[in-house]
Design an enzyme around this catalytic site. Structure first.
Site, short mmCIF file in Angstrom:
data_model
loop_
_atom_site.label_atom_id
_atom_site.label_comp_id
_atom_site.label_asym_id
_atom_site.label_seq_id
_atom_site.Cartn_x
_atom_site.Cartn_y
_atom_site.Cartn_z
N GLU A 190 42.45 12.92 30.14
CA GLU A 190 43.50 12.14 29.47
C GLU A 190 43.67 12.78 28.10
O GLU A 190 42.73 12.82 27.31
CB GLU A 190 43.07 10.68 29.38
CG GLU A 190 44.17 9.76 28.88
CD GLU A 190 43.98 9.38 27.42
OE1 GLU A 190 44.67 9.98 26.58
OE2 GLU A 190 43.14 8.51 27.14
N CYS A 213 45.43 6.46 21.99
CA CYS A 213 46.24 7.34 22.83
C CYS A 213 47.53 6.66 23.27
O CYS A 213 48.46 7.32 23.74
CB CYS A 213 45.45 7.79 24.05
SG CYS A 213 44.50 6.48 24.83
#
Length: 524
Positions: A264, A301
């Site tokens: 990720e 994020c």
């Protein structure tokens, strides 16, 4: 509890001549209480070999024992008490309430995966009975998933608990039946050691093989590179920068036997302000936007790094209030000196673009690693003219895109790279236009949010924390929620296998209480 700084390899505490110290970002100085060991190539090999030795003994344990192991880890983490919170705060600059909440999430997701292990649906059981009368004769076929093998997990800088030593990647790998070798993040080695102690206690209490978990540290890249290249490792879980994730992907792909890297990496998470929603509640949206953007010093994020709207007086009012709100935003301590430096560099590149207007900046920093908030604006046409606008700036920074009309807004969305999230601020009178956007967003993001904000990721069965590249390396997966277990499993089919040789779960009638597909029909 006294920290030693030693490595944690298959239950053995191991020292090293290579040592480094933790860093307190709020003070801009090293923490001098203990020096932490850096792993050698032999340490990495020993950890990976121990994980390989533990793989079959661990993966073949009854599912109930595996579930109890996960629950024991959660119990031991909670038993660390205030010491864990204090250490994590000191190493990250994050406030106690944030760390306490993250501790709860960490324990909660371990217990959620324990329930998932017991449920058994992840086994994906299928049985197609033989039909010898068919031409050609139909064989007996039975399917289940099996764990892939030892997994290397990399701790994340921005979540010292929930995405690190016992975080979601570790929890899902252990739930799948895979031993874990953890590469601790150099930003919070003391926190990692405390969690490793908790996991070690859980290993002892539940009688698990010692190689089921190891922790290796190191400041340079060689430890992580060696871990991914090690032939015992069969998959990788990573949360971090795009550059870091791509480097690990190259190493994994170049192995004689390539392995998957579930990384990720990067996202700017577009927020679309639909016209009627902006008209009806522009003021509240402006304030909520700045609050989401500034949460945790913008070090999520899922931070809303991009806002799109159609130009007009309603947008002017939104921008004015958002700018005024941001101007009063205090500078916040960032996680590391390196992250702070990258944040300042990213803002400078945006500000230097001839197409970009700086709308507002927050209060001046008062400390060495404090990040100053910034809001930028650019037209839809100019946004696509310069690639700098597409890059993530990790911190309290966001770009507002003024689109001429809905066609241009759709055009901007269609040119975006893969993202973790997209958010629609939408009222009922916007639904017709929103229906036009949703198919575009489905091809671009892993999670579409209506009338909320992307910061905050619930750990549930239906959550997707992933998205097309470069948000993640594999947009078919998620690193949050129970579906994360599927990254570390693969299907195996057994054809005409004698009953005495079949796995217990594939014997006739053994599927009671577990979702299975038998002769094409779902049953439980």
């Amino acid at each position: 509890m006294t920290l030693t700084g030693d490595l944690f390899i298959a239950g053995e505490r191991r020292s090293s001549e290579q040592r480094f110290r933790a860093y307190d970002p709020s003070k801009g100085a090293e923490i001098d209480d203990v020096a932490f060991a850096g792993a050698s190539d032999q340490d990495v090999e020993d950890a990976c070999a121990a994980a390989a030795d533990a793989f079959i003994p661990y993966s073949t344990r009854p599912l109930e024992e595996r579930a109890k192991f996960l629950e024991a880890i959660a119990d031991e983490i909670e038993a660390l008490g205030d010491e864990l919170v204090e250490r994590a705060c000191r190493e990250s600059g994050l406030p106690p309430a944030r760390i306490a909440g993250e501790r709860g999430r960490t324990a909660g997701q371990l217990r959620l995966f324990a329930k998932e292990v017991r449920d058994g649906g992840w086994l994906k059981l299928r049985i197609d009975h033989a039909d010898p009368a068919r031409t050609p004769p139909k064989p007996d076929l039975r399917l289940r998933t099996v764990p892939v093998g030892p997994v290397a997990v990399f701790g994340a800088s921005n979540f010292p608990l929930a995405f690190s030593t016992a975080g979601g990647d570790t929890a899902s790998a252990l739930a799948a039946g895979c031993p874990v070798v953890m590469k601790g993040h150099s930003a919070h080695p003391g926190t990692a050691e405390l969690i490793a102690i908790a996991i070690g206690r859980a290993v002892e209490k539940t009688g698990m093989p010692k190689g089921v978990f190891s922790l290796v540290n190191g400041m340079g890249r060689h430890v992580g590179q060696g871990l991914v290249a090690n032939p015992h490792i069969q998959a990788v879980g990573f949360t971090g920068s795009r550059g870091g994730g791509e480097a690990l992907m190259k190493i994994a792909a170049a192995r004689p036997r390539p392995i998957p890297v579930y990384a990720e990496m990067s996202a700017i998470n577009p927020v679309i302000l639909m016209p009627e929603a902006l008209k009806a509640r522009g003021d509240s949206l402006a304030k909520a936007y700045v609050a989401s953007m500034a949460m945790g010093a913008g070090q999520f994020c899922t931070n809303p790094g991009l806002v799109l709207a159609i130009d007009g007086p309603e947008l002017d009012a939104f921008v004015k209030l958002a700018g005024e709100t941001l101007t009063g935003q205090a500078a916040q301590v960032m996680l590391t000196a390196g992250i702070h430096e990258a944040f300042e560099s990213g803002k400078a590149k945006l500000a230097a673009s001839p197409f970009v207007t700086t709308v507002a900046e927050g209060a001046e920093p008062a400390g060495p690693t404090q990040g100053r908030a910034a809001l930028f604006s650019v037209s839809g046409k100019d946004f696509l003219a310069d690639p700098v606008h597409l890059h993530e700036v990790f911190g309290v920074s966001s770009v507002l895109v003024r689109c001429a009309d809905m066609d241009e807004l759709v055009g901007v969305l269609s040119k975006l790279e893969g993202q973790l999230t997209a958010t629609l601020q939408v009222d009922q009178d916007d639904y017709q236009d929103a229906k036009r956007l949703i198919p575009v967003l489905e091809q671009t993001v892993g999670r579409i949010i209506a009338n909320g904000w992307p910061t905050g990721v619930d750990v549930t069965h239906a959550m997707v924390h992933g998205g097309p590249y470069p948000a993640t390396s594999d947009g078919r997966t998620t690193s949050v929620g129970t579906l994360a277990i599927e990254r570390f499993l693969r299907p195996v089919s057994y054809q005409d296998m004698p009953a005495d040789l079949l796995p217990d779960v594939l014997h006739e009638g053994a599927q009671a209480g577990v979702l299975a597909r038998i002769d094409g029909a779902w049953a439980k």
